[in-house]
Write a protein that holds these residues in place. Sequence first.
Motif, PDB file in Angstrom:
ATOM      1  N   THR A  52      19.252 -19.476  58.558  1.00  0.00           N
ATOM      2  CA  THR A  52      18.698 -20.479  57.623  1.00  0.00           C
ATOM      3  C   THR A  52      19.312 -21.734  57.482  1.00  0.00           C
ATOM      4  OG1 THR A  52      20.098 -19.719  55.683  1.00  0.00           O
ATOM      5  CG2 THR A  52      17.946 -18.093  56.179  1.00  0.00           C
ATOM      6  N   LEU A  53      18.245 -22.802  57.368  1.00  0.00           N
ATOM      7  CA  LEU A  53      18.785 -24.061  56.937  1.00  0.00           C
ATOM      8  C   LEU A  53      18.578 -24.660  55.394  1.00  0.00           C
ATOM      9  CD1 LEU A  53      17.438 -25.992  60.213  1.00  0.00           C
ATOM     10  CD2 LEU A  53      19.948 -25.121  59.826  1.00  0.00           C
ATOM     11  N   PRO A  54      19.490 -25.228  54.984  1.00  0.00           N
ATOM     12  CA  PRO A  54      19.123 -26.022  53.617  1.00  0.00           C
ATOM     13  C   PRO A  54      17.669 -26.284  53.540  1.00  0.00           C
ATOM     14  CG  PRO A  54      21.059 -27.168  54.462  1.00  0.00           C
ATOM     15  CD  PRO A  54      20.416 -26.223  55.539  1.00  0.00           C
ATOM     16  N   GLY A  55      16.925 -26.107  52.315  1.00  0.00           N
ATOM     17  CA  GLY A  55      15.421 -26.473  52.243  1.00  0.00           C
ATOM     18  C   GLY A  55      14.449 -25.607  52.619  1.00  0.00           C
ATOM     19  N   GLY A  56      15.044 -24.109  52.962  1.00  0.00           N
ATOM     20  CA  GLY A  56      14.015 -23.219  53.020  1.00  0.00           C
ATOM     21  C   GLY A  56      13.599 -23.083  54.432  1.00  0.00           C
ATOM     22  N   TYR A  57      14.409 -23.421  55.392  1.00  0.00           N
ATOM     23  CA  TYR A  57      14.090 -23.215  56.911  1.00  0.00           C
ATOM     24  C   TYR A  57      14.926 -21.957  57.186  1.00  0.00           C
ATOM     25  CZ  TYR A  57      12.929 -28.282  56.611  1.00  0.00           C
ATOM     26  OH  TYR A  57      12.616 -29.557  56.194  1.00  0.00           O
ATOM     27  N   ALA A  58      13.830 -21.046  57.643  1.00  0.00           N
ATOM     28  CA  ALA A  58      14.419 -19.699  58.289  1.00  0.00           C
ATOM     29  C   ALA A  58      14.225 -19.545  59.499  1.00  0.00           C
ATOM     30  CB  ALA A  58      13.470 -18.751  57.531  1.00  0.00           C
ATOM     31  N   GLY A  64      11.192 -11.681  59.237  1.00  0.00           N
ATOM     32  CA  GLY A  64      11.043 -11.924  57.923  1.00  0.00           C
ATOM     33  C   GLY A  64      10.750 -13.137  57.560  1.00  0.00           C
ATOM     34  N   SER A  65      11.011 -13.960  58.658  1.00  0.00           N
ATOM     35  CA  SER A  65      10.741 -15.486  57.973  1.00  0.00           C
ATOM     36  C   SER A  65       9.354 -15.563  58.046  1.00  0.00           C
ATOM     37  CB  SER A  65      11.342 -16.475  59.266  1.00  0.00           C
ATOM     38  OG  SER A  65      12.528 -16.324  59.246  1.00  0.00           O
ATOM     39  N   PHE A  66       8.388 -14.730  58.431  1.00  0.00           N
ATOM     40  CA  PHE A  66       7.000 -15.150  58.286  1.00  0.00           C
ATOM     41  C   PHE A  66       6.265 -14.117  57.509  1.00  0.00           C
ATOM     42  CE2 PHE A  66       8.164 -16.094  62.727  1.00  0.00           C
ATOM     43  CZ  PHE A  66       7.357 -17.247  62.846  1.00  0.00           C
ATOM     44  N   ALA A  67       7.144 -13.459  56.609  1.00  0.00           N
ATOM     45  CA  ALA A  67       6.687 -12.378  55.468  1.00  0.00           C
ATOM     46  C   ALA A  67       5.632 -13.002  54.642  1.00  0.00           C
ATOM     47  CB  ALA A  67       7.704 -11.930  54.751  1.00  0.00           C
ATOM     48  N   ASP A  68       5.665 -14.091  54.182  1.00  0.00           N
ATOM     49  CA  ASP A  68       4.810 -14.653  53.121  1.00  0.00           C
ATOM     50  C   ASP A  68       3.820 -15.447  53.772  1.00  0.00           C
ATOM     51  OD1 ASP A  68       6.198 -13.156  51.146  1.00  0.00           O
ATOM     52  OD2 ASP A  68       7.851 -14.556  51.030  1.00  0.00           O
ATOM     53  N   GLY A  69       3.489 -15.812  55.057  1.00  0.00           N
ATOM     54  CA  GLY A  69       2.806 -16.764  55.485  1.00  0.00           C
ATOM     55  C   GLY A  69       1.665 -16.257  56.177  1.00  0.00           C
ATOM     56  N   ASP A  70       0.843 -16.970  56.724  1.00  0.00           N
ATOM     57  CA  ASP A  70      -0.290 -16.671  57.453  1.00  0.00           C
ATOM     58  C   ASP A  70      -0.024 -15.940  58.664  1.00  0.00           C
ATOM     59  OD1 ASP A  70      -1.944 -18.231  55.428  1.00  0.00           O
ATOM     60  OD2 ASP A  70      -1.886 -20.054  56.712  1.00  0.00           O
ATOM     61  N   TYR A  71       1.040 -15.957  59.192  1.00  0.00           N
ATOM     62  CA  TYR A  71       1.143 -15.265  60.418  1.00  0.00           C
ATOM     63  C   TYR A  71       2.190 -13.843  60.184  1.00  0.00           C
ATOM     64  CZ  TYR A  71      -0.070 -19.551  62.061  1.00  0.00           C
ATOM     65  OH  TYR A  71      -0.690 -20.784  62.460  1.00  0.00           O
ATOM     66  N   ALA A  72       2.099 -13.120  58.907  1.00  0.00           N
ATOM     67  CA  ALA A  72       2.788 -11.984  58.679  1.00  0.00           C
ATOM     68  C   ALA A  72       2.608 -10.895  59.566  1.00  0.00           C
ATOM     69  CB  ALA A  72       2.619 -11.723  57.163  1.00  0.00           C
ATOM     70  N   VAL A 107      11.028 -21.926  61.041  1.00  0.00           N
ATOM     71  CA  VAL A 107       9.658 -21.966  60.413  1.00  0.00           C
ATOM     72  C   VAL A 107       9.783 -22.197  58.638  1.00  0.00           C
ATOM     73  CG1 VAL A 107       9.659 -19.565  59.850  1.00  0.00           C
ATOM     74  CG2 VAL A 107       7.519 -20.602  59.742  1.00  0.00           C
ATOM     75  N   LEU A 108       8.974 -23.379  58.144  1.00  0.00           N
ATOM     76  CA  LEU A 108       9.133 -23.494  56.917  1.00  0.00           C
ATOM     77  C   LEU A 108       7.672 -23.110  56.144  1.00  0.00           C
ATOM     78  CD1 LEU A 108      10.461 -25.333  54.794  1.00  0.00           C
ATOM     79  CD2 LEU A 108       9.143 -27.271  55.542  1.00  0.00           C
ATOM     80  N   ASP A 109       7.589 -22.594  54.893  1.00  0.00           N
ATOM     81  CA  ASP A 109       6.591 -22.035  54.305  1.00  0.00           C
ATOM     82  C   ASP A 109       5.785 -21.056  55.079  1.00  0.00           C
ATOM     83  OD1 ASP A 109       7.402 -23.927  52.325  1.00  0.00           O
ATOM     84  OD2 ASP A 109       5.895 -25.372  53.034  1.00  0.00           O
ATOM     85  N   GLY A 110       6.686 -20.241  56.214  1.00  0.00           N
ATOM     86  CA  GLY A 110       5.956 -19.314  56.833  1.00  0.00           C
ATOM     87  C   GLY A 110       5.003 -19.676  57.881  1.00  0.00           C
ATOM     88  N   THR A 111       4.610 -21.080  57.907  1.00  0.00           N
ATOM     89  CA  THR A 111       3.700 -21.593  58.893  1.00  0.00           C
ATOM     90  C   THR A 111       4.174 -22.804  59.840  1.00  0.00           C
ATOM     91  OG1 THR A 111       2.928 -23.037  57.079  1.00  0.00           O
ATOM     92  CG2 THR A 111       1.653 -20.649  57.298  1.00  0.00           C
ATOM     93  N   LYS A 112       5.133 -23.563  59.307  1.00  0.00           N
ATOM     94  CA  LYS A 112       5.392 -24.823  59.928  1.00  0.00           C
ATOM     95  C   LYS A 112       6.648 -24.753  60.948  1.00  0.00           C
ATOM     96  CE  LYS A 112       3.876 -27.348  55.832  1.00  0.00           C
ATOM     97  NZ  LYS A 112       4.050 -28.147  54.808  1.00  0.00           N
TER      98      LYS A 112
END
Length: 208
Positions: A52-58, A64-72, A107-112
């Motif tokens: 992980t990186l500071p700012g929510g980058y996984a 697990g980085s896609f768990a809450d995104g469109d690509y789960a 990935v940021l916000d599960g999509t970017k």
Amino acid sequence: MSSRTSSDRTPTWVGLALGALLLGVVAAFAIGLPEAVGDGDEQPAELSLPDTLPGGYAAADDPGSFADGDYADQADSIAEQERSNTDYGNRVLPDVLGHAAATRTYVLDGTKAVFVQAFAAEGGAFAPNSVPDPKASGGAPPTEITGVGDGVCILSYGQGSTGDEPAEPVFSQCQVTREGLTVQIGASEVDAQDLVDTADGLLDDLAA
């Protein structure tokens, strides 16, 4: 609610990743790479990028980085491909460059998709393939290089970016270098200042 199927969404992530990565490759490798400093004994044997990186980058190689995104529902297949890409890049970059280097997609916000490279080398050789004069281009240039915080960023604009106020960049790539370490980070739809702040935080971690 979106009516897209899982098969519709998979190419979207892959297309985003590949399209943005190609922009980053054009920007970084057509310019020149960070210059190694010192001799081999003064450089770390390897660089390792965190999960992980500071700012929510996984890390995109973690499902697990896609768990809450469109690509789960495609998390496992995306992560498998990204693990392969990371392993390959981490073998090739140090061999080609002759000094420690690492790459990883986040990935940021599960999509970017966010692309990161770290080098045990000084930066500075960082510029777009061309630097168009706004006066000659009839408005805002399609590509801009500018200082952002502690870094330098290449901002690439899409169609319709004319006039005094260009649209938001379609892709931003930033470089931050400090004490013989360099981080390059690029993404679509992520503010350049956020990218520089993330690179700063990663440099803190790498230096420690």
